[in-house]
Design a protein around this motif. Structure first.
Motif, PDB file in Angstrom:
ATOM      1  N   PHE A 190       0.840  -1.200   0.000  1.00  0.00           N
ATOM      2  CA  PHE A 190       0.000   0.000   0.000  1.00  0.00           C
ATOM      3  C   PHE A 190       0.875   1.250   0.000  1.00  0.00           C
ATOM      4  O   PHE A 190       2.078   1.198   0.285  1.00  0.00           O
ATOM      5  CB  PHE A 190      -0.955   0.008   1.205  1.00  0.00           C
ATOM      6  CG  PHE A 190      -0.266   0.043   2.545  1.00  0.00           C
ATOM      7  CD1 PHE A 190       0.027   1.245   3.178  1.00  0.00           C
ATOM      8  CD2 PHE A 190       0.088  -1.132   3.192  1.00  0.00           C
ATOM      9  CE1 PHE A 190       0.652   1.289   4.409  1.00  0.00           C
ATOM     10  CE2 PHE A 190       0.706  -1.105   4.428  1.00  0.00           C
ATOM     11  CZ  PHE A 190       0.997   0.097   5.037  1.00  0.00           C
ATOM     12  N   ASP A 191       0.249   2.375  -0.306  1.00  0.00           N
ATOM     13  CA  ASP A 191       0.937   3.671  -0.348  1.00  0.00           C
ATOM     14  C   ASP A 191       0.961   4.250   1.064  1.00  0.00           C
ATOM     15  O   ASP A 191      -0.066   4.686   1.582  1.00  0.00           O
ATOM     16  CB  ASP A 191       0.199   4.608  -1.310  1.00  0.00           C
ATOM     17  CG  ASP A 191       0.855   5.976  -1.426  1.00  0.00           C
ATOM     18  OD1 ASP A 191       1.923   6.161  -0.816  1.00  0.00           O
ATOM     19  OD2 ASP A 191       0.299   6.849  -2.111  1.00  0.00           O
ATOM     20  N   VAL A 192       2.133   4.266   1.673  1.00  0.00           N
ATOM     21  CA  VAL A 192       2.243   4.685   3.067  1.00  0.00           C
ATOM     22  C   VAL A 192       2.017   6.191   3.228  1.00  0.00           C
ATOM     23  O   VAL A 192       1.500   6.632   4.263  1.00  0.00           O
ATOM     24  CB  VAL A 192       3.608   4.261   3.649  1.00  0.00           C
ATOM     25  CG1 VAL A 192       4.749   5.032   3.013  1.00  0.00           C
ATOM     26  CG2 VAL A 192       3.626   4.424   5.160  1.00  0.00           C
ATOM     27  N   VAL A 193       2.364   6.984   2.218  1.00  0.00           N
ATOM     28  CA  VAL A 193       2.153   8.427   2.318  1.00  0.00           C
ATOM     29  C   VAL A 193       0.653   8.746   2.257  1.00  0.00           C
ATOM     30  O   VAL A 193       0.159   9.592   3.003  1.00  0.00           O
ATOM     31  CB  VAL A 193       2.911   9.175   1.204  1.00  0.00           C
ATOM     32  CG1 VAL A 193       2.593  10.668   1.250  1.00  0.00           C
ATOM     33  CG2 VAL A 193       4.402   8.959   1.338  1.00  0.00           C
ATOM     34  N   SER A 206       6.207   8.352  -6.528  1.00  0.00           N
ATOM     35  CA  SER A 206       4.897   8.525  -5.926  1.00  0.00           C
ATOM     36  C   SER A 206       3.914   7.627  -6.668  1.00  0.00           C
ATOM     37  O   SER A 206       3.867   7.665  -7.903  1.00  0.00           O
ATOM     38  CB  SER A 206       4.452   9.982  -6.013  1.00  0.00           C
ATOM     39  OG  SER A 206       3.212  10.158  -5.377  1.00  0.00           O
ATOM     40  N   PRO A 207       3.116   6.811  -6.025  1.00  0.00           N
ATOM     41  CA  PRO A 207       3.005   6.636  -4.575  1.00  0.00           C
ATOM     42  C   PRO A 207       4.184   5.872  -3.967  1.00  0.00           C
ATOM     43  O   PRO A 207       4.975   5.277  -4.674  1.00  0.00           O
ATOM     44  CB  PRO A 207       1.714   5.843  -4.428  1.00  0.00           C
ATOM     45  CG  PRO A 207       1.600   5.061  -5.686  1.00  0.00           C
ATOM     46  CD  PRO A 207       2.174   5.947  -6.763  1.00  0.00           C
ATOM     47  N   PHE A 208       4.258   5.881  -2.617  1.00  0.00           N
ATOM     48  CA  PHE A 208       5.364   5.257  -1.887  1.00  0.00           C
ATOM     49  C   PHE A 208       4.882   3.914  -1.327  1.00  0.00           C
ATOM     50  O   PHE A 208       4.243   3.871  -0.284  1.00  0.00           O
ATOM     51  CB  PHE A 208       5.847   6.168  -0.750  1.00  0.00           C
ATOM     52  CG  PHE A 208       6.142   7.565  -1.211  1.00  0.00           C
ATOM     53  CD1 PHE A 208       6.951   7.803  -2.311  1.00  0.00           C
ATOM     54  CD2 PHE A 208       5.601   8.645  -0.547  1.00  0.00           C
ATOM     55  CE1 PHE A 208       7.227   9.089  -2.744  1.00  0.00           C
ATOM     56  CE2 PHE A 208       5.867   9.941  -0.973  1.00  0.00           C
ATOM     57  CZ  PHE A 208       6.685  10.167  -2.077  1.00  0.00           C
ATOM     58  N   TRP A 209       5.234   2.852  -2.033  1.00  0.00           N
ATOM     59  CA  TRP A 209       4.708   1.541  -1.692  1.00  0.00           C
ATOM     60  C   TRP A 209       5.556   0.852  -0.618  1.00  0.00           C
ATOM     61  O   TRP A 209       6.782   0.858  -0.691  1.00  0.00           O
ATOM     62  CB  TRP A 209       4.655   0.644  -2.931  1.00  0.00           C
ATOM     63  CG  TRP A 209       3.719   1.137  -3.986  1.00  0.00           C
ATOM     64  CD1 TRP A 209       4.043   1.882  -5.082  1.00  0.00           C
ATOM     65  CD2 TRP A 209       2.312   0.954  -4.039  1.00  0.00           C
ATOM     66  NE1 TRP A 209       2.921   2.171  -5.828  1.00  0.00           N
ATOM     67  CE2 TRP A 209       1.838   1.603  -5.210  1.00  0.00           C
ATOM     68  CE3 TRP A 209       1.389   0.294  -3.219  1.00  0.00           C
ATOM     69  CZ2 TRP A 209       0.503   1.611  -5.564  1.00  0.00           C
ATOM     70  CZ3 TRP A 209       0.053   0.302  -3.586  1.00  0.00           C
ATOM     71  CH2 TRP A 209      -0.383   0.954  -4.745  1.00  0.00           C
TER      72      TRP A 209
END
Length: 349
Positions: A192-195, A226-229
């Motif tokens: 998942f995208d932590v940001v 981006s996104p930050f996985w």
């Protein structure tokens, strides 16, 4: 001097001694010589066989270690006992020393565990006692006539509700720690995208932050895609962000800030939650992740914290095989840092 080197030799000497005693006795009694001779021979044979049986069955196996050393080479008595000491006494001494060390460590561990258990149960009882007594007091007042008084009935019910909410939060936090420690609740790892998750939690905390004029910002490193996985349990990592952000707002200065940074660490992503709040003293830093430990006990209880937030954060991060650290300075602020496993874009595709 006669040397007896075998079991058979020993039994023969015993039989001969018995035969001689019998022969002398019968001679003194003036028994006929041929009867004396036959009887002596018979005694010799019977005693020899009996002695050999007894020596083999009950004596030889016990003397075997010493016996083998005696036959192996011609040594003096002092040398024999010296070797026996080397082979037996010193080994036993080493084993006893090792056992004593292990036993001391185990006793120390059990004492520490017992001390922790007592302290933990005492803290749990203390934390639960406050909201329970508050609820009891409010309800008793209402039952004693306050329920008919419109000036106080709603106010006391609202206060009782707040105490109930605090009680529920404590129980939920205790349940979370219990599950994490006992591995009853296994991590559900996903990409998942932590940001994006951090921004979602930050938005949920904005209402409380606005009350103190605190601004929450979420910013990723420019060299990160981006996104930050990341690969982690999204639910639990969300709880980490909730606890860290709420803590930074709760102990932040009026008009202060809370910043969430993300940095590329090759195969990991470093997450930092920074504030410019009251900070933590050096004497408190080693204990901030302990359950129910509070750096400012009075203020913490007034602000409604359970004292379990950072303990839960530590358990969640360590359950992912990562570490969390804190650096802080009183009057300047605190920064909590932890890492998560990064997922490459190739793995996403």
């Amino acid at each position: 001097m006669v040397h007896i080197k075998t079991k058979e030799g020993a039994s023969l000497w015993i039989a001969l001694l018995a035969a001689v005693i019998v022969a002398v006795g019968m001679t003194l009694l003036d028994v006929v010589w041929w009867i004396t001779l036959c009887t002596s021979v018979g005694v010799f044979v019977v005693v020899a066989l009996a002695a050999l049986f007894i020596i083999r069955k009950y004596v030889a196996y016990k003397l075997k270690p010493i016996y083998s050393i005696v036959l192996s080479r011609d040594v003096h008595t002092n040398e024999i006992f010296s070797e026996l000491k080397d082979k037996r006494v010193e080994n036993i001494g080493e084993e006893l020393t090792a056992w004593a060390d292990t036993n001391d460590r185990e006793i120390a561990r059990l004492k520490e565990a017992e001390c922790f258990r007592k302290q933990y149960l005492g803290n749990v009882a203390h934390e639960l006692k406050t909201p329970i007594f508050n609820i009891q007091g409010y309800i008793s007042t209402l039952l004693d006539g306050g329920l008919e008084d419109e000036l106080i009935n709603r106010k006391y019910l609202e206060r009782a509700e707040k105490s109930i909410d605090r009680l529920i939060n404590i129980v939920n936090d205790l349940d979370t720690i219990s599950k994490l420690e006992s591995s009853m609740n296994k991590l559900n790892l996903e990409k998942f995208d932590v940001v994006a998750l951090a921004k979602e939690i930050a938005e949920q905390a904005e209402m409380e932050a606005d009350k103190k004029g605190i601004k929450i910002t979420v910013k990723g490193a420019e060299n990160l895609p981006s996104p930050f996985w990341v690969l982690a349990d999204k639910h639990y990592i969300g709880q980490v962000f909730v606890n860290l952000i709420i803590n930074s707002v709760r102990y932040g200065k009026e008009g202060g800030m809370t910043r969430i940074h993300f940095r590329d660490m090759l195969d990991k992503i470093l997450v930092e939650v920074e504030d410019n709040g009251s900070g933590i003293g050096k004497e408190d830093l080693p204990r901030v992740f302990e359950r129910f430990y509070r750096t400012d006990k009075g203020r913490s209880r007034e602000q409604g914290g359970t004292g379990l937030g950072l303990a839960i954060v530590k358990h969640i991060v360590e359950a992912h095989g990562e570490r969390i650290t804190v650096r802080s300075e009183p009057g300047v602020g605190s920064t909590f840092s932890f890492t998560l496993k990064k997922v490459n874009l190739q793995e996403i595709k």
